[in-house]
Design an enzyme around this catalytic site. Structure first.
Site, PDB file in Angstrom:
ATOM      1  N   ARG A 159       0.834  -1.205   0.000  1.00 20.37           N
ATOM      2  CA  ARG A 159       0.000   0.000   0.000  1.00 20.37           C
ATOM      3  C   ARG A 159       0.867   1.252   0.000  1.00 20.37           C
ATOM      4  O   ARG A 159       1.829   1.368   0.767  1.00 20.37           O
ATOM      5  CB  ARG A 159      -0.917   0.001   1.222  1.00 20.37           C
ATOM      6  CG  ARG A 159      -1.914   1.139   1.201  1.00 20.37           C
ATOM      7  CD  ARG A 159      -2.981   0.957   2.235  1.00 20.37           C
ATOM      8  NE  ARG A 159      -3.836  -0.172   1.927  1.00 20.37           N
ATOM      9  CZ  ARG A 159      -4.837  -0.136   1.065  1.00 20.37           C
ATOM     10  NH1 ARG A 159      -5.087   0.982   0.407  1.00 20.37           N
ATOM     11  NH2 ARG A 159      -5.576  -1.200   0.850  1.00 20.37           N
ATOM     12  N   SER A 163     -18.948  -3.238   5.684  1.00 21.67           N
ATOM     13  CA  SER A 163     -18.440  -2.162   4.846  1.00 21.67           C
ATOM     14  C   SER A 163     -17.803  -2.607   3.537  1.00 21.67           C
ATOM     15  O   SER A 163     -17.670  -1.802   2.615  1.00 21.67           O
ATOM     16  CB  SER A 163     -17.414  -1.335   5.632  1.00 21.67           C
ATOM     17  OG  SER A 163     -16.301  -2.122   6.003  1.00 21.67           O
ATOM     18  N   HIS A 209     -20.840   2.135   9.963  1.00 26.55           N
ATOM     19  CA  HIS A 209     -21.093   2.590   8.595  1.00 26.55           C
ATOM     20  C   HIS A 209     -22.559   2.948   8.366  1.00 26.55           C
ATOM     21  O   HIS A 209     -22.992   3.079   7.219  1.00 26.55           O
ATOM     22  CB  HIS A 209     -20.650   1.528   7.588  1.00 26.55           C
ATOM     23  CG  HIS A 209     -19.160   1.423   7.474  1.00 26.55           C
ATOM     24  ND1 HIS A 209     -18.413   2.223   6.630  1.00 26.55           N
ATOM     25  CD2 HIS A 209     -18.274   0.637   8.125  1.00 26.55           C
ATOM     26  CE1 HIS A 209     -17.132   1.922   6.757  1.00 26.55           C
ATOM     27  NE2 HIS A 209     -17.019   0.963   7.646  1.00 26.55           N
ATOM     28  N   THR A 245     -19.275   5.424  15.289  1.00 25.29           N
ATOM     29  CA  THR A 245     -18.093   6.265  15.073  1.00 25.29           C
ATOM     30  C   THR A 245     -18.510   7.708  14.851  1.00 25.29           C
ATOM     31  O   THR A 245     -19.626   7.995  14.403  1.00 25.29           O
ATOM     32  CB  THR A 245     -17.284   5.778  13.862  1.00 25.29           C
ATOM     33  OG1 THR A 245     -16.070   6.526  13.781  1.00 25.29           O
ATOM     34  CG2 THR A 245     -18.054   5.959  12.557  1.00 25.29           C
ATOM     35  N   LYS A 301     -16.908   9.099  10.446  1.00 19.82           N
ATOM     36  CA  LYS A 301     -17.407   8.862   9.092  1.00 19.82           C
ATOM     37  C   LYS A 301     -18.510   9.860   8.781  1.00 19.82           C
ATOM     38  O   LYS A 301     -18.223  10.987   8.420  1.00 19.82           O
ATOM     39  CB  LYS A 301     -17.824   7.398   8.939  1.00 19.82           C
ATOM     40  CG  LYS A 301     -16.623   6.452   9.016  1.00 19.82           C
ATOM     41  CD  LYS A 301     -16.991   5.013   8.807  1.00 19.82           C
ATOM     42  CE  LYS A 301     -15.761   4.115   8.659  1.00 19.82           C
ATOM     43  NZ  LYS A 301     -14.854   4.125   9.826  1.00 19.82           N
ATOM     44  N   THR A 341      -6.427   5.993  28.489  1.00 17.60           N
ATOM     45  CA  THR A 341      -6.271   6.749  27.245  1.00 17.60           C
ATOM     46  C   THR A 341      -6.687   8.197  27.439  1.00 17.60           C
ATOM     47  O   THR A 341      -7.764   8.475  27.970  1.00 17.60           O
ATOM     48  CB  THR A 341      -7.122   6.129  26.114  1.00 17.60           C
ATOM     49  OG1 THR A 341      -6.708   4.792  25.888  1.00 17.60           O
ATOM     50  CG2 THR A 341      -6.958   6.917  24.823  1.00 17.60           C
ATOM     51  N   THR A 342      -5.853   9.117  27.001  1.00 17.83           N
ATOM     52  CA  THR A 342      -6.202  10.532  27.037  1.00 17.83           C
ATOM     53  C   THR A 342      -7.468  10.772  26.236  1.00 17.83           C
ATOM     54  O   THR A 342      -7.651  10.207  25.152  1.00 17.83           O
ATOM     55  CB  THR A 342      -5.048  11.379  26.465  1.00 17.83           C
ATOM     56  OG1 THR A 342      -3.900  11.206  27.306  1.00 17.83           O
ATOM     57  CG2 THR A 342      -5.411  12.849  26.416  1.00 17.83           C
TER      58      THR A 342
END
Length: 407
Positions: free
Chosen positions: A21, A189, A217, A245, A248, A277-278
């Site tokens: 890629r 997806s 999605h 999410t 998207k 996690t921040t």
């Protein structure tokens, strides 16, 4: 061991298979999406049209989102300052979680830095909350779900994709008293097909299982207010945990789960992926909250999005392109060979200014390599014409097979 040689071997393998890629350097121009500028390897610039982005509705450049982010930066600065448990919870995070809970008709929502982390952290934590939990996972679930299920240390069962009969067999074979959860997606997806949500909910009721759905999605794009396929079909109340999410359709970044207040509280309290996690920057949370609120009333954008997808599918089918069409907004054209897929992608970009990345193994099975187009309401007739004409020309140039057309 010669570590450098091992790295060379690993990278060479990807080149040999035709699936190495290459990142394309592009600069999005505010107010001009889906148009952007590409910087070529020689330093020259090229105007391009993005056809593979996940900013499905163009909200990443919408004034409502940008204004909210500017205001939050001016008010709160850049970073959040820490994890949610220490100093990283702000009014912006709480407002966004309230918007998301309302979107899905749930008591609460819990923010993560991405939907990948939300899936991984939640699914890997659930066996701590329900000892002996068995998770039944669709074989085509996203890598984040697979990883979360793999890491949780509990029992897992993999059912054939969308095969409710196979899922029933697996459920029947296990201890009826064992805690259970069925994990699946609403829109897959890569092929763009829907999960059998109602049938899975029926099985969950019958066997006393929890339900976990990935609506990544679909959020923002389906349902009267953008709550996803579960909202569209009136089934959100039958799902225990909804994953979504903000990166998207909502055009920003981050992920979340929406569930009962107790479920979110337990995950918040036990999941390392959340605890350590921040948190998202306040400006990101503010922009996402504005986007979610706006799209709750933007049914016209959702209708335009579906119309654009239907038009592109119809035109590509008219050229005999081997297209997968399950009625969603995703437009996958199957090439079936990684080398040909890369050639098509490169020629579309270099010769026509059309940017679409090749999709190959391990994202999809070998032999099903494809170009995956994501039309949006801001892809106009001119952009559509150029894409269809370029695909027709290059398909013939590469001597690829076309479907037999009736009549």
């Amino acid at each position: 061991m010669d570590y450098t040689a091992q790295l060379d071997t690993a990278i060479a393998k990807l080149h040999d298979e035709g699936r190495y890629r290459t990142f394309i350097d592009i600069e999005r121009r505010n107010g001009h999406f889906p148009h952007a500028v590409r910087t070529r390897p020689d330093g020259s610039q090229q105007n391009i049209t993005v056809w593979c982005g996940n900013d499905y509705l163009g909200m990443g450049q919408h004034p409502v989102v940008l204004n909210a982010m500017h205001e939050a930066v001016d008010a709160a600065g850049a970073g959040s300052g820490g994890t949610r448990n220490i100093s990283g919870t702000t009014v912006y995070h709480k407002k966004l979680e309230a918007e998301l809970a309302d979107l899905h008709g749930k008591e609460a929502a819990l923010l993560f830095t991405s939907a990948y982390i939300a899936n991984d952290a939640t699914l890997s934590t659930l066996p701590k909350l329900f000892p002996g939990l068995i998770i039944y996972s669709d074989e085509l679930n996203h890598a984040s779900m697979i990883e979360g299920v793999r890491r949780n240390g509990g029992a897992k069962r993999i059912f054939r994709h969308n095969d409710v009969a196979h899922l029933r067999e697996l459920l029947e074979a296990d201890d009826p008293n064992a805690p259970k959860m069925i994990a699946f997606e609403s829109v897959y997806s890569m092929d763009g097909d829907f999960g059998p949500i109602e049938e899975i909910c029926d099985l969950a009721d019958e066997f006393g299982a929890l339900t976990y759905i990935d609506e990544v999605h679909a959020v923002g794009m389906y349902g009267p207010r953008g709550g996803g396929v579960t909202e569209r079909d009136g089934l959100a109340h039958r799902i225990d945990i909804i994953n979504g999410t903000l990166a998207k359709a909502f055009g920003v970044m981050g992920g979340y789960i929406a569930a009962s207040e107790k479920m979110c509280d337990a995950v918040r309290s036990y999941a390392p992926g959340f605890i350590f996690t921040t948190s998202l920057p306040p400006a990101v949370a503010a922009g996402a909250a504005a986007s979610v609120a706006f799209l709750k009333t933007a049914s016209d954008l959702r209708e335009q999005h579906q119309t654009q997808a239907k038009i592109l599918k119809l035109r590509l089918k008219g050229l005999g392109m081997p297209l997968i069409d399950h009625g969603t907004h995703i437009v996958p054209v199957i090439v079936g060979n990684p080398v040909h897929t890369k050639i098509l992608s490169d020629r579309l970009l270099d010769d026509h200014g059309i940017y679409v990345q090749p999709i190959n193994f391990p994202t999809v099975p070998r032999g099903t390599e494809r170009l995956r187009f994501t039309p949006s309401p801001v892809h106009g007739p001119d952009e559509m014409n150029r894409l269809v004409q370029a695909m027709d020309e290059l398909w013939s140039h590469c001597a690829l097979n076309r479907a037999e057309l009736a009549g």
